[in-house]
Design a protein around this motif. Structure first.
Motif, PDB file in Angstrom:
ATOM      1  N   UNK A 290       0.837  -1.196   0.000  1.00 27.97           N
ATOM      2  CA  UNK A 290       0.000   0.000   0.000  1.00 27.97           C
ATOM      3  C   UNK A 290       0.873   1.247   0.000  1.00 27.97           C
ATOM      4  N   UNK A 291       0.514   2.217  -0.822  1.00 28.86           N
ATOM      5  CA  UNK A 291       1.230   3.486  -0.840  1.00 28.86           C
ATOM      6  C   UNK A 291       0.595   4.445   0.156  1.00 28.86           C
ATOM      7  N   UNK A 292       1.433   5.098   0.957  1.00 30.67           N
ATOM      8  CA  UNK A 292       0.946   6.086   1.921  1.00 30.67           C
ATOM      9  C   UNK A 292       1.650   7.419   1.656  1.00 30.67           C
ATOM     10  N   UNK A 293       1.046   8.237   0.774  1.00 32.36           N
ATOM     11  CA  UNK A 293       1.681   9.523   0.454  1.00 32.36           C
ATOM     12  C   UNK A 293       1.384  10.575   1.527  1.00 32.36           C
ATOM     13  N   UNK A 294       2.330  11.495   1.699  1.00 35.97           N
ATOM     14  CA  UNK A 294       2.147  12.593   2.653  1.00 35.97           C
ATOM     15  C   UNK A 294       2.773  13.840   2.067  1.00 35.97           C
ATOM     16  N   UNK A 295       2.066  14.950   2.199  1.00 28.49           N
ATOM     17  CA  UNK A 295       2.562  16.222   1.676  1.00 28.49           C
ATOM     18  C   UNK A 295       3.201  17.021   2.807  1.00 28.49           C
ATOM     19  N   UNK A 498      11.910  15.279  -3.232  1.00 26.87           N
ATOM     20  CA  UNK A 498      12.296  16.613  -2.758  1.00 26.87           C
ATOM     21  C   UNK A 498      11.841  17.683  -3.750  1.00 26.87           C
ATOM     22  N   UNK A 499      11.714  17.302  -4.987  1.00 26.07           N
ATOM     23  CA  UNK A 499      11.037  18.112  -5.995  1.00 26.07           C
ATOM     24  C   UNK A 499      10.300  17.149  -6.902  1.00 26.07           C
ATOM     25  N   UNK A 500       9.455  17.674  -7.786  1.00 30.77           N
ATOM     26  CA  UNK A 500       8.568  16.794  -8.555  1.00 30.77           C
ATOM     27  C   UNK A 500       8.694  17.048 -10.044  1.00 30.77           C
ATOM     28  N   UNK A 501       8.949  16.001 -10.824  1.00 35.82           N
ATOM     29  CA  UNK A 501       8.912  16.155 -12.284  1.00 35.82           C
ATOM     30  C   UNK A 501       7.500  16.553 -12.730  1.00 35.82           C
ATOM     31  N   UNK A 526       5.568   7.723   1.025  1.00 33.13           N
ATOM     32  CA  UNK A 526       5.986   8.623  -0.054  1.00 33.13           C
ATOM     33  C   UNK A 526       5.820  10.045   0.461  1.00 33.13           C
ATOM     34  N   UNK A 527       6.930  10.713   0.707  1.00 33.34           N
ATOM     35  CA  UNK A 527       6.926  12.085   1.220  1.00 33.34           C
ATOM     36  C   UNK A 527       7.176  13.049   0.069  1.00 33.34           C
ATOM     37  N   UNK A 548      -4.042  11.305  -8.686  1.00 37.45           N
ATOM     38  CA  UNK A 548      -3.829  10.083  -7.902  1.00 37.45           C
ATOM     39  C   UNK A 548      -2.553   9.327  -8.193  1.00 37.45           C
ATOM     40  N   UNK A 549      -1.556   9.970  -8.792  1.00 33.96           N
ATOM     41  CA  UNK A 549      -0.347   9.247  -9.186  1.00 33.96           C
ATOM     42  C   UNK A 549       0.452   8.779  -7.976  1.00 33.96           C
ATOM     43  N   UNK A 550       0.278   9.430  -6.809  1.00 31.14           N
ATOM     44  CA  UNK A 550       1.044   9.032  -5.628  1.00 31.14           C
ATOM     45  C   UNK A 550       0.392   7.871  -4.879  1.00 31.14           C
ATOM     46  N   UNK A 551      -0.876   7.623  -5.128  1.00 33.24           N
ATOM     47  CA  UNK A 551      -1.601   6.602  -4.376  1.00 33.24           C
ATOM     48  C   UNK A 551      -1.710   5.283  -5.108  1.00 33.24           C
ATOM     49  N   UNK A 552      -1.616   5.299  -6.417  1.00 32.38           N
ATOM     50  CA  UNK A 552      -1.766   4.065  -7.177  1.00 32.38           C
ATOM     51  C   UNK A 552      -1.022   4.183  -8.496  1.00 32.38           C
ATOM     52  N   UNK A 553      -0.654   3.039  -9.050  1.00 33.51           N
ATOM     53  CA  UNK A 553       0.046   3.028 -10.337  1.00 33.51           C
ATOM     54  C   UNK A 553      -0.937   3.401 -11.435  1.00 33.51           C
ATOM     55  N   UNK A 554      -0.559   4.362 -12.250  1.00 33.63           N
ATOM     56  CA  UNK A 554      -1.404   4.787 -13.368  1.00 33.63           C
ATOM     57  C   UNK A 554      -0.783   4.366 -14.690  1.00 33.63           C
TER      58      UNK A 554
END
Length: 908
Positions: A290-295, A498-501, A526-527, A548-554
């Protein structure tokens, strides 16, 4: 199985990140070796996968020995090919990084008196039996030397496999370029791509309707099927496909749950690209964490904010003066995104620009194809402003809220049972800034980027994999985009962006380094670090997070994500927009695509649930038939021990699947094995290590049947079915006369009693040789049951007899089974061949009509420029095809495999 059964052995494997494409490639190598003479394999992959020995180690799982080629050895191979006409045999299984596929490799090079030959200088090109291109999206740009070099190898290869999780990066043209390179005989022009793909939207809609199974789903399928068949390709090809006839018959009766599954499979098989594309989604496997993203959002300090605002002002001035195109847009985007990544890392970048060291942008993540190049005159007019910004950046000091938040998160992670964390950034200067500060804070941190040589990079990753209890271990790894492809970090369960494409597929590649098959943790963290008030923050909140790219594979939504990437770049790069206009357009962009993605994921979920039904499945049968229960690790151990005992009587050999065994042989035994190896029908490149040991004076080596044990230690031979020791044992112990044994099993599936059974080997010769073991008993039901029971008997011995009556009954049952199988095969071959002949005839006519339509719509000037011989050649080719088809049609007694050969020649 798809590759082996295809009309031409070429396949694009587009499995999602972390599913196991490398292992699938290894399976393909072993299957091809088992079915045909395959001596040479070339693997082309990104340089980090060479540096980290990814392919080298993975292929050891399959008892395959490969060699990395550097610039020197690659030039040697080309020179030897020029002199001898063939690629040198000791490099027949080679791995080449993309970085060597440049202009010099293709055209050669002259430096003074030294002349280096290129691929185009060869009279006979190197012909590999199999070419594997990993991360094949790197060759999507047809204007690069990388693409041209790969094309050279592919055109001269027997079999080709492309591996990529992202066949579409930003546009559908990417997929056309890959398929055109893979199958130019089918996808020869964008018009062909569009024409062949025209039925697919309707077929997809039909399959979606069948999956939903709502009211009137049969009518939905029929309607969409009719639409698909009404296209040019549908009329010319699909209408004559036996699967279409079967589909129509199933739709004419009230479908059951079982037949609905079959209808869906038939619709998917009719997808016009299914013959050379295969895709496995993570959701189909269902064994992922399970992915657990946090901002983590942080503000600028007042000094950082001042620098950022003045940087934006400079970017606006540059765009206004230079119209914001080409290198200017690239420069502006790079400055803004470095500031969003780490504004404290901006000073060295500004210093590079002030001193005109323009290679500072070499590791810019989005610039994978070198499409944008800076020139000195772009920044000459802005030196005073750049110098002023550099002065501001140099005075920032250590106050940095974003770094402080990162340090807190890492210190908290260190207190957990698994302290490992990997951090990704797009920028080299960000890595340098974080590395220095984290190390000064006492954290054990390593860094990987393009400026670190291969040996140092291997050392860093090795130390990152060490247990945290090891004093030499790293707990944190900092990496630029060079670490986002192909490398496995299943032991790590925290990823920090640390940064996002701006490309969601690049984010998926990052996450796929830890969220992949084999991850032991139940969840991965996933921070995502975001700086408020930057363009990256708006893109993150209003676009990337919402899709939703951080929570599930797209991974199944490449085309949609490609459109999003293009939209993000256009909006973010338009400095004429106000901040509010920019935010509004980003949100509109996400809104337009979110519904499409959600619907697609919903349909995929329904499909996965549907395929979970306990119903007959042709695909499942294929997999079961391809998996031999007679070649288990236990069976291989037994075979090898029996063989070794026969050549060294009196010695005891202990070989078990759970550990590596020591093998000690006398000189005479090794000489005997060497002679037997030389008499084998064929040899493989992987035999070299075994032969080297047999010829050496060392009496001891190590054996195992477990791939993991073979990869953990050097010098351990993996006993796969193609290993020379196993093949020698097979040749020595094969049966020439029937042998009668008894076996006892315990089961409540059949009544207790005596069951005569025969095991026959059916060897079918043809284009694709096939061998299978068939268990024959008193009835087909008994045969199927006893096949299962005989795989694991309680005991077996050689003391058994059969009466003549029992033998006669078994022989009669065997003849009946063989006759039924032969008749079914003949019938299927006849139906298939007639259908294919009709399809080819219609396709040839459709192609001629298309050519005539294209000519009719072509301008007069272009027609004048075209050589008339081209038109005549196309018509002559069409007539030859028709004549060939008629000759095939008239030879009704032709054997199935010969017919297949001729038809494949016609297709080619």
């Amino acid at each position: 199985m798809k590759l082996i059964r295809s009309d031409r052995p070429r396949l694009l494997i587009a499995d999602e990140v972390g599913v196991g494409k490398t292992i699938e490639a290894g399976l393909i190598i072993k299957e091809l070796q088992a079915r045909r003479e395959i001596q040479s394999v070339l693997i082309i992959c990104p340089k980090p996968l060479v540096t980290e020995r990814k392919w080298l180690d993975e292929m050891k799982r399959f008892d395959e020995s490969f060699i990395h080629l550097n610039g020197e050895t690659l030039n040697y191979c080309i020179n030897e090919t020029h002199l001898d006409g063939t690629w040198p045999s000791r490099f027949s299984q080679a791995i080449v990084p993309f970085s060597l596929l440049d202009e010099k490799l293709m055209l050669g090079n002259t430096q003074g008196r030294k002349v280096t030959r290129g691929l185009l200088d060869l009279d006979e090109p190197p012909k590999f039996d199999l070419v594997i291109v990993d991360e094949a999206h790197h060759i999507r740009n047809t204007e690069t030397w990388r693409h041209r070099n790969v094309k050279f190898f592919v055109e001269n290869a027997e079999a080709v496999v492309f591996l990529t999780a992202t066949p579409i990066q930003t546009r559908e043209q990417d997929l056309f370029n890959l398929l055109h390179l893979l199958r130019p005989d089918v996808i020869s022009h964008p018009h062909d791509f569009e024409r062949i793909g025209a039925p697919n939207p309707a077929l997809n809609a039909a399959a979606a309707g069948a999956r939903r199974a709502g009211l009137g789903w049969v009518d939905t399928v029929k309607s969409n099927l009719a639409t698909a068949l009404d296209t040019v390709w549908g009329l010319g090809v699909l209408a004559h496909d036996p699967r279409t006839h079967e589909l129509r018959e199933l739709l004419e009766v009230l479908p059951t749950a079982e037949t609905r599954v079959k209808i869906i499979r038939l619709l998917e098989d009719l997808h016009t690209f299914s013959g050379f594309i295969t895709r496995t989604r993570r959701r189909d496997i269902g064994a992922f964490t399970t992915r657990k993203p946090r901002t983590i959002e942080v503000p600028f300090t007042s000094a950082q904010q001042q620098l950022h605002d003045q940087l934006l002002q400079l970017c606006g001035d540059i765009v206004e003066a230079r119209h914001g195109t080409g290198p200017v847009a690239f420069l502006v985007s790079g400055l803004r995104r470095q500031a969003a990544s780490s504004i404290n890392g901006l000073a060295p970048l500004l210093s590079d620009l002030v001193h005109r060291r323009l290679e500072a942008f070499d590791e810019y993540a989005e610039n994978t194809d070198g499409a944008n190049e800076l020139s000195r005159d772009v920044i000459d007019n802005f030196q005073p402003q750049l110098q002023h910004l550099l002065n501001l950046a140099s005075k920032l000091g250590d106050e940095d809220p974003k770094y402080d938040a990162l340090e807190r998160a890492l210190l908290e992670k260190l207190r957990m049972p698994n302290p490992k964390a990997i951090l990704f950034t797009s920028y080299l200067h960000t890595v340098g800034y974080l590395f220095n500060r984290l190390r000064a804070s006492g954290l054990r941190v390593g860094q990987v980027h393009g400026g670190i040589d291969d040996e140092a990079r291997r050392s860093v990753r090795r130390r990152f994999k060490l247990p945290s209890s090891d004093p030499d271990a790293f707990d944190v790894l900092l990496s630029t985009e060079v670490g986002t492809e192909g490398l496995d970090y299943q032991f790590c369960d925290m990823l920090i962006n640390y940064d996002l494409p701006w490309n969601p597929m690049r984010i998926e590649q990052r996450i796929g380094r830890i969220d992949r098959y084999g991850q032991q943790s139940e969840s991965v963290a996933i921070l995502n670090f975001v700086t408020a008030g930057t363009v990256d923050a708006d893109i993150y909140h209003r676009c990337l997070w919402r899709i939703g790219v951080f929570e599930q594979a797209l991974g199944a939504s490449e085309a949609i994500l490609g459109d999003i990437t293009t939209g993000i770049r256009a909006i973010a790069g338009d400095l004429t927009l106000t901040l509010e206009e920019q935010r509004l357009r980003l949100q509109q962009l996400a809104d337009n695509e979110i519904n499409v993605i959600e619907e697609q994921l919903k349909l995929e979920d329904q499909q996965s649930e549907l395929f979970g039904l306990e119903v007959p499945s042709d695909d499942g049968a294929d997999v079961r038939n391809a998996t031999s229960p007679w070649m288990t690790p236990d069976a291989l151990c037994h075979l090898v021990v029996e063989f070794l005992t026969s050549i060294e009587s009196g010695k005891r050999f202990n070989l078990r699947p759970d550990r590596a065994a020591t093998l000690r042989l006398s000189r005479s035994a090794k000489d005997r094995l060497l002679r037997q190896h030389e008499s084998l029908p064929k040899a493989f490149p992987a035999d070299r290590d075994w032969v080297v040991w047999l010829k050496s004076e060392n009496a001891v080596t190590h054996l195992t049947v477990t791939p993991e044990l073979a990869t953990e230690a050097e010098g351990v031979h993996l006993l796969s079915p193609t290993h020379p020791l196993v093949r020698c044992a097979t040749e020595e112990l094969q049966l020439n006369d029937p042998v009668v044994v008894s076996a006892r099993v315990r089961s409540d599936k059949v009544p207790a009693g005596r069951y005569p059974v025969a095991i026959h080997g059916w060897n079918r010769l043809g284009i694709r040789d096939d061998y299978q073991l068939r268990v024959i008993a008193g009835s087909p039901e008994e045969s199927e049951m006893l096949t299962e029971l005989l795989r694991d008997p309680d005991c077996a011995d050689g003391k058994a007899t059969m009466s003549d009556t029992e033998l006669d009954h078994l022989e009669a049952a065997h003849y009946s089974a063989w006759r039924d199988a032969s008749e079914k095969h003949t019938q299927r071959t006849a139906e298939w061949s007639e259908s294919l002949i009709a399809s080819l005839t219609t396709t040839s006519r459709a192609n001629l009509r298309l050519l005539e339509e294209q000519l009719a719509g072509t301008s007069e000037e272009r027609i004048k420029r075209m050589r008339s011989s081209q038109i005549e050649s196309a018509k002559a080719d069409y007539q030859r095809r028709l004549a060939r088809l008629e000759s095939i049609r008239n030879r009704s007694d032709i054997q199935a495999d010969l017919l297949a050969t001729v038809l494949l020649e016609v297709v080619a």
